[in-house]
Design a protein around this motif. Structure first.
Motif, PDB file in Angstrom:
ATOM      1  N   PHE A   1       0.830  -1.209   0.000  1.00  0.00           N
ATOM      2  CA  PHE A   1       0.000   0.000   0.000  1.00  0.00           C
ATOM      3  C   PHE A   1       0.863   1.257   0.000  1.00  0.00           C
ATOM      4  CE2 PHE A   1      -2.778  -3.303   1.681  1.00  0.00           C
ATOM      5  CZ  PHE A   1      -3.900  -3.134   0.881  1.00  0.00           C
ATOM      6  N   LEU A   2       1.956   1.250   0.780  1.00  0.00           N
ATOM      7  CA  LEU A   2       2.878   2.387   0.741  1.00  0.00           C
ATOM      8  C   LEU A   2       3.507   2.521  -0.642  1.00  0.00           C
ATOM      9  CD1 LEU A   2       4.737   2.143   4.177  1.00  0.00           C
ATOM     10  CD2 LEU A   2       3.201   3.965   3.435  1.00  0.00           C
ATOM     11  N   LEU A   3       3.864   1.391  -1.215  1.00  0.00           N
ATOM     12  CA  LEU A   3       4.478   1.408  -2.543  1.00  0.00           C
ATOM     13  C   LEU A   3       3.507   1.943  -3.584  1.00  0.00           C
ATOM     14  CD1 LEU A   3       6.966   0.719  -4.217  1.00  0.00           C
ATOM     15  CD2 LEU A   3       6.061  -1.604  -4.487  1.00  0.00           C
ATOM     16  N   GLN A   4       2.258   1.534  -3.481  1.00  0.00           N
ATOM     17  CA  GLN A   4       1.248   1.991  -4.435  1.00  0.00           C
ATOM     18  C   GLN A   4       0.981   3.484  -4.290  1.00  0.00           C
ATOM     19  OE1 GLN A   4      -2.454  -0.136  -4.123  1.00  0.00           O
ATOM     20  NE2 GLN A   4      -3.589   1.343  -5.355  1.00  0.00           N
ATOM     21  N   LEU A   5       0.906   3.960  -3.040  1.00  0.00           N
ATOM     22  CA  LEU A   5       0.574   5.371  -2.797  1.00  0.00           C
ATOM     23  C   LEU A   5       1.737   6.310  -3.082  1.00  0.00           C
ATOM     24  CD1 LEU A   5      -1.494   5.165   0.517  1.00  0.00           C
ATOM     25  CD2 LEU A   5      -2.312   6.087  -1.649  1.00  0.00           C
ATOM     26  N   LEU A   6       2.963   5.877  -2.743  1.00  0.00           N
ATOM     27  CA  LEU A   6       4.101   6.795  -2.753  1.00  0.00           C
ATOM     28  C   LEU A   6       5.128   6.503  -3.838  1.00  0.00           C
ATOM     29  CD1 LEU A   6       4.695   7.024   1.114  1.00  0.00           C
ATOM     30  CD2 LEU A   6       3.236   8.452  -0.325  1.00  0.00           C
ATOM     31  N   GLY A   7       5.156   5.307  -4.347  1.00  0.00           N
ATOM     32  CA  GLY A   7       6.070   4.975  -5.440  1.00  0.00           C
ATOM     33  C   GLY A   7       7.514   5.256  -5.102  1.00  0.00           C
ATOM     34  N   SER A   8       8.179   6.077  -5.915  1.00  0.00           N
ATOM     35  CA  SER A   8       9.615   6.339  -5.741  1.00  0.00           C
ATOM     36  C   SER A   8       9.922   7.037  -4.419  1.00  0.00           C
ATOM     37  CB  SER A   8      10.140   7.184  -6.907  1.00  0.00           C
ATOM     38  OG  SER A   8       9.466   8.445  -6.937  1.00  0.00           O
ATOM     39  N   GLN A   9       8.983   7.842  -3.920  1.00  0.00           N
ATOM     40  CA  GLN A   9       9.218   8.484  -2.627  1.00  0.00           C
ATOM     41  C   GLN A   9       9.426   7.444  -1.536  1.00  0.00           C
ATOM     42  OE1 GLN A   9       7.051  12.195  -1.465  1.00  0.00           O
ATOM     43  NE2 GLN A   9       5.628  11.542  -3.071  1.00  0.00           N
ATOM     44  N   PHE A  10       8.647   6.375  -1.612  1.00  0.00           N
ATOM     45  CA  PHE A  10       8.785   5.298  -0.639  1.00  0.00           C
ATOM     46  C   PHE A  10      10.087   4.534  -0.837  1.00  0.00           C
ATOM     47  CE2 PHE A  10       7.895   0.720   0.235  1.00  0.00           C
ATOM     48  CZ  PHE A  10       7.955   0.801   1.604  1.00  0.00           C
ATOM     49  N   LEU A  11      10.405   4.203  -2.097  1.00  0.00           N
ATOM     50  CA  LEU A  11      11.620   3.435  -2.386  1.00  0.00           C
ATOM     51  C   LEU A  11      12.873   4.194  -1.961  1.00  0.00           C
ATOM     52  CD1 LEU A  11      10.681   1.982  -5.888  1.00  0.00           C
ATOM     53  CD2 LEU A  11      10.704   0.782  -3.690  1.00  0.00           C
ATOM     54  N   ASN A  12      12.856   5.516  -2.074  1.00  0.00           N
ATOM     55  CA  ASN A  12      14.022   6.319  -1.688  1.00  0.00           C
ATOM     56  C   ASN A  12      14.220   6.356  -0.174  1.00  0.00           C
ATOM     57  OD1 ASN A  12      14.561   6.944  -4.358  1.00  0.00           O
ATOM     58  ND2 ASN A  12      13.410   8.872  -4.298  1.00  0.00           N
ATOM     59  N   ARG A  13      13.161   6.100   0.580  1.00  0.00           N
ATOM     60  CA  ARG A  13      13.238   6.222   2.034  1.00  0.00           C
ATOM     61  C   ARG A  13      13.254   4.882   2.766  1.00  0.00           C
ATOM     62  NH1 ARG A  13       9.850  10.741   0.688  1.00  0.00           N
ATOM     63  NH2 ARG A  13      10.680  12.691   1.564  1.00  0.00           N
ATOM     64  N   ILE A  14      12.923   3.808   2.091  1.00  0.00           N
ATOM     65  CA  ILE A  14      12.697   2.539   2.788  1.00  0.00           C
ATOM     66  C   ILE A  14      13.912   2.065   3.568  1.00  0.00           C
ATOM     67  CG2 ILE A  14      13.276   1.159   0.740  1.00  0.00           C
ATOM     68  CD1 ILE A  14      11.160  -0.855   1.697  1.00  0.00           C
ATOM     69  N   ASN A  15      15.108   2.271   3.031  1.00  0.00           N
ATOM     70  CA  ASN A  15      16.310   1.781   3.706  1.00  0.00           C
ATOM     71  C   ASN A  15      16.805   2.702   4.814  1.00  0.00           C
ATOM     72  OD1 ASN A  15      16.583  -0.609   2.204  1.00  0.00           O
ATOM     73  ND2 ASN A  15      17.516   0.515   0.506  1.00  0.00           N
ATOM     74  N   HIS A  16      16.148   3.854   4.988  1.00  0.00           N
ATOM     75  CA  HIS A  16      16.577   4.805   6.020  1.00  0.00           C
ATOM     76  C   HIS A  16      15.468   5.066   7.030  1.00  0.00           C
ATOM     77  CE1 HIS A  16      20.086   5.592   3.513  1.00  0.00           C
ATOM     78  NE2 HIS A  16      19.262   5.747   2.491  1.00  0.00           N
ATOM     79  N   THR A  17      14.475   4.191   7.065  1.00  0.00           N
ATOM     80  CA  THR A  17      13.341   4.344   7.965  1.00  0.00           C
ATOM     81  C   THR A  17      13.270   3.136   8.883  1.00  0.00           C
ATOM     82  OG1 THR A  17      12.134   5.575   6.264  1.00  0.00           O
ATOM     83  CG2 THR A  17      10.845   4.712   8.096  1.00  0.00           C
ATOM     84  N   ALA A  18      12.957   3.364  10.156  1.00  0.00           N
ATOM     85  CA  ALA A  18      12.885   2.277  11.127  1.00  0.00           C
ATOM     86  C   ALA A  18      11.795   1.282  10.736  1.00  0.00           C
ATOM     87  CB  ALA A  18      12.609   2.845  12.514  1.00  0.00           C
ATOM     88  N   PRO A  19      12.053  -0.014  10.887  1.00  0.00           N
ATOM     89  CA  PRO A  19      11.047  -1.025  10.527  1.00  0.00           C
ATOM     90  C   PRO A  19       9.713  -0.820  11.237  1.00  0.00           C
ATOM     91  CG  PRO A  19      13.172  -2.067  10.891  1.00  0.00           C
ATOM     92  CD  PRO A  19      13.329  -0.637  11.288  1.00  0.00           C
ATOM     93  N   VAL A  20       9.751  -0.440  12.515  1.00  0.00           N
ATOM     94  CA  VAL A  20       8.501  -0.262  13.244  1.00  0.00           C
ATOM     95  C   VAL A  20       7.675   0.863  12.624  1.00  0.00           C
ATOM     96  CG1 VAL A  20       9.473   1.348  14.945  1.00  0.00           C
ATOM     97  CG2 VAL A  20       7.502  -0.047  15.555  1.00  0.00           C
ATOM     98  N   THR A  21       8.351   1.896  12.103  1.00  0.00           N
ATOM     99  CA  THR A  21       7.649   2.993  11.448  1.00  0.00           C
ATOM    100  C   THR A  21       7.055   2.530  10.118  1.00  0.00           C
ATOM    101  OG1 THR A  21       9.114   4.617  12.470  1.00  0.00           O
ATOM    102  CG2 THR A  21       7.884   5.339  10.533  1.00  0.00           C
ATOM    103  N   LEU A  22       7.838   1.771   9.365  1.00  0.00           N
ATOM    104  CA  LEU A  22       7.339   1.236   8.092  1.00  0.00           C
ATOM    105  C   LEU A  22       6.078   0.413   8.310  1.00  0.00           C
ATOM    106  CD1 LEU A  22      10.721   0.084   6.491  1.00  0.00           C
ATOM    107  CD2 LEU A  22       9.279   1.972   5.704  1.00  0.00           C
ATOM    108  N   GLN A  23       6.110  -0.446   9.303  1.00  0.00           N
ATOM    109  CA  GLN A  23       4.961  -1.305   9.558  1.00  0.00           C
ATOM    110  C   GLN A  23       3.740  -0.493   9.980  1.00  0.00           C
ATOM    111  OE1 GLN A  23       6.698  -3.903  12.460  1.00  0.00           O
ATOM    112  NE2 GLN A  23       8.155  -4.771  10.982  1.00  0.00           N
ATOM    113  N   ALA A  24       3.957   0.511  10.830  1.00  0.00           N
ATOM    114  CA  ALA A  24       2.836   1.330  11.288  1.00  0.00           C
ATOM    115  C   ALA A  24       2.210   2.104  10.131  1.00  0.00           C
ATOM    116  CB  ALA A  24       3.305   2.301  12.373  1.00  0.00           C
ATOM    117  N   LEU A  25       3.049   2.688   9.284  1.00  0.00           N
ATOM    118  CA  LEU A  25       2.533   3.472   8.169  1.00  0.00           C
ATOM    119  C   LEU A  25       1.881   2.589   7.109  1.00  0.00           C
ATOM    120  CD1 LEU A  25       5.343   6.165   7.747  1.00  0.00           C
ATOM    121  CD2 LEU A  25       3.151   6.359   8.940  1.00  0.00           C
TER     122      LEU A  25
END
Length: 441
Positions: free
Chosen positions: A23-47
């Motif tokens: 759902f994050l990938l669908q909504l945000l696309g490249s914005q999400f891919l650029n941030r995924i490796n620099h965001t805490a897993p717990v935050t990724l899961q919550a969002l």
């Protein structure tokens, strides 16, 4: 027990696989891919959990947000935050904004990370700007901004972006009251508490003077730029009047004028005097309350009615002003009070408030004379002159009751020297001191 041959799964890699966040990938696309490796897993899961609720009623999203906050997955209490956490929060909020504007703002306000990079601080500045552009935001939006400011010490300054948020909040509460909209007034208590924190953090204590200077600077710019009365009125109603009202509400809690006795009385006198002069000269102030003599007079009297201990504390803080080296020279404070009296006699004000303020000031001066004698170095006669500016407006028996055992002799000696009509209020010890002084003992 784990053996060296057992497979060791890298949970960080698994948690950062984009396929786990459709759902994050669908909504945000490249914005999400650029941030995924620099965001805490717990935050990724919550969002991701929140993103999956797109299309549901707003209340469902708000409940998911509150649940994530309660589990410390987002915001100031989040576990192990990383540099891109808040950037991803803002990106998701912007994606939701067209359909859920209130939720989008609350996601950014409640999901704010007060740690790590300057990008988070920049995000807070952007959030403040967005908030100040709202005419009548939802009460929960206002509450979220006030709660956010509580932990932002650098923003609680005069002037600052945080102070601007507080002023806008005051304007919103006032606007809601004028329009008969419910739900905002309870926020005033929280806003007042923040304003007190601002006053306490101020570097030199001259909060009112800074506000006046800012308003006067705006008037000067308005004149140079040729702004219309409508434009000036809009600025006044949005910024300057709410700012003054927010400060004035704290007058009975804190000294808004200065941090010493001399500066306080001097600024009280000059503020009202300048406002009277502006009004008499016909200089257009476009109804600025900061320049209104009646409003300023009420502020003076409210300040004098502060808790006595708090008032004395504000008088003794550095700088103490000029030391009085010559005992027979009139105190500068006496001249200030004389001017304040002349101004009050010419301006509509509450006589009950004047009496209460003057009695409190009388008690405060007696306390200062005992506890901080370096502030009021003078001969007894010159100190009498100062108290004489207050006595006609004070209920002396009530003042005597409020004095401590240490400060009571100050007023008793003054009465015995100058005011025979009140001799019956003086204790036997006080009368004895006076007779001994007369005899040169």
């Amino acid at each position: 027990m784990r053996h060296s041959s057992d497979p060791q799964w890298d949970t960080q890699v698994i948690n950062r696989d984009p396929e786990h966040y459709p759902f994050l990938l669908q909504l945000l696309g490249s914005q999400f891919l650029n941030r995924i490796n620099h965001t805490a897993p717990v935050t990724l899961q919550a969002l991701e959990g929140i993103a999956a609720l797109g299309g549901q009623p707003e209340q469902v999203l708000l409940e998911a947000l509150e649940s994530s906050l309660a589990r410390n997955e987002l915001g100031s209490s989040a576990k192990a935050p990383q540099n891109s956490d808040y950037g991803l929060v803002c990106a998701l909020a912007e994606a939701f904004k067209p359909d859920y504007p209130r939720f989008a703002f609350l996601l950014k306000a409640k999901g704010y990370y007060p740690t790590l990079a300057d990008t988070n601080w920049e995000g807070l500045m952007n959030l403040a700007a967005e908030y100040k552009a709202m005419d009548l935001p939802d009460p929960e939006v206002v509450a979220s901004m006030l709660r956010l400011l509580k932990g932002q010490g650098p923003m609680l300054q005069l002037p600052s972006n945080g102070w601007g948020v507080m002023v806008h909040s005051q304007a919103v509460i006032d606007r809601a009251t004028q329009r008969g909209v419910d739900g905002y007034q309870p926020l005033q208590v929280e806003l007042d508490a923040l304003a007190i924190a601002v006053v306490d953090k101020d570097s030199n204590g001259k909060c009112l003077l800074k506000n006046q200077n800012k308003s006067n600077a705006f008037l000067s710019r308005a004149h140079v730029l040729g702004l219309s009365d409508v434009e000036v009125t809009q600025e006044r109603d949005a910024v300057h009047n709410p700012c003054f009202r927010l400060l004035a509400r704290q007058a009975k809690q804190r000294n808004l004028f200065a941090q010493s006795l001399k500066e306080t009385l001097s600024l009280m006198s000059s503020s009202v005097s300048n406002a009277v002069k502006l009004e008499a000269d016909g200089v257009s102030t476009h109804g600025f309350q900061i320049c209104d003599p009646t409003e300023l007079t009420a502020l003076v009297l409210d300040t004098l009615q502060m808790d006595t201990e708090q008032l004395v504390r504000s008088f003794k803080l550095a700088p103490l002003g000029q030391a009085h080296m010559f005992g027979d020279r009139e105190l500068g404070e006496t001249a200030d009070l004389r001017e304040i009296n002349a101004l009050l006699d010419s301006i509509e004000h509450d006589p009950v408030a004047r009496q209460a303020g003057y009695m409190n000031l009388m008690v405060a001066l007696a306390t200062v004379k005992v506890e901080y004698p370096e502030i009021l170095k003078s001969s007894p006669e010159r100190f009498d002159d100062l108290l004489d500016q207050l006595l006609p407006y004070a209920d002396i028996p009530t003042v005597m009751e409020r004095l401590t055992e240490a400060s009571r002799p100050v007023l008793e000696d003054f009465i015995m020297r100058q005011h025979q009509a009140f001799h019956s209020l003086v204790s036997l010890q006080g009368q004895g001191r006076a007779f001994s002084s007369d005899l040169g003992i």
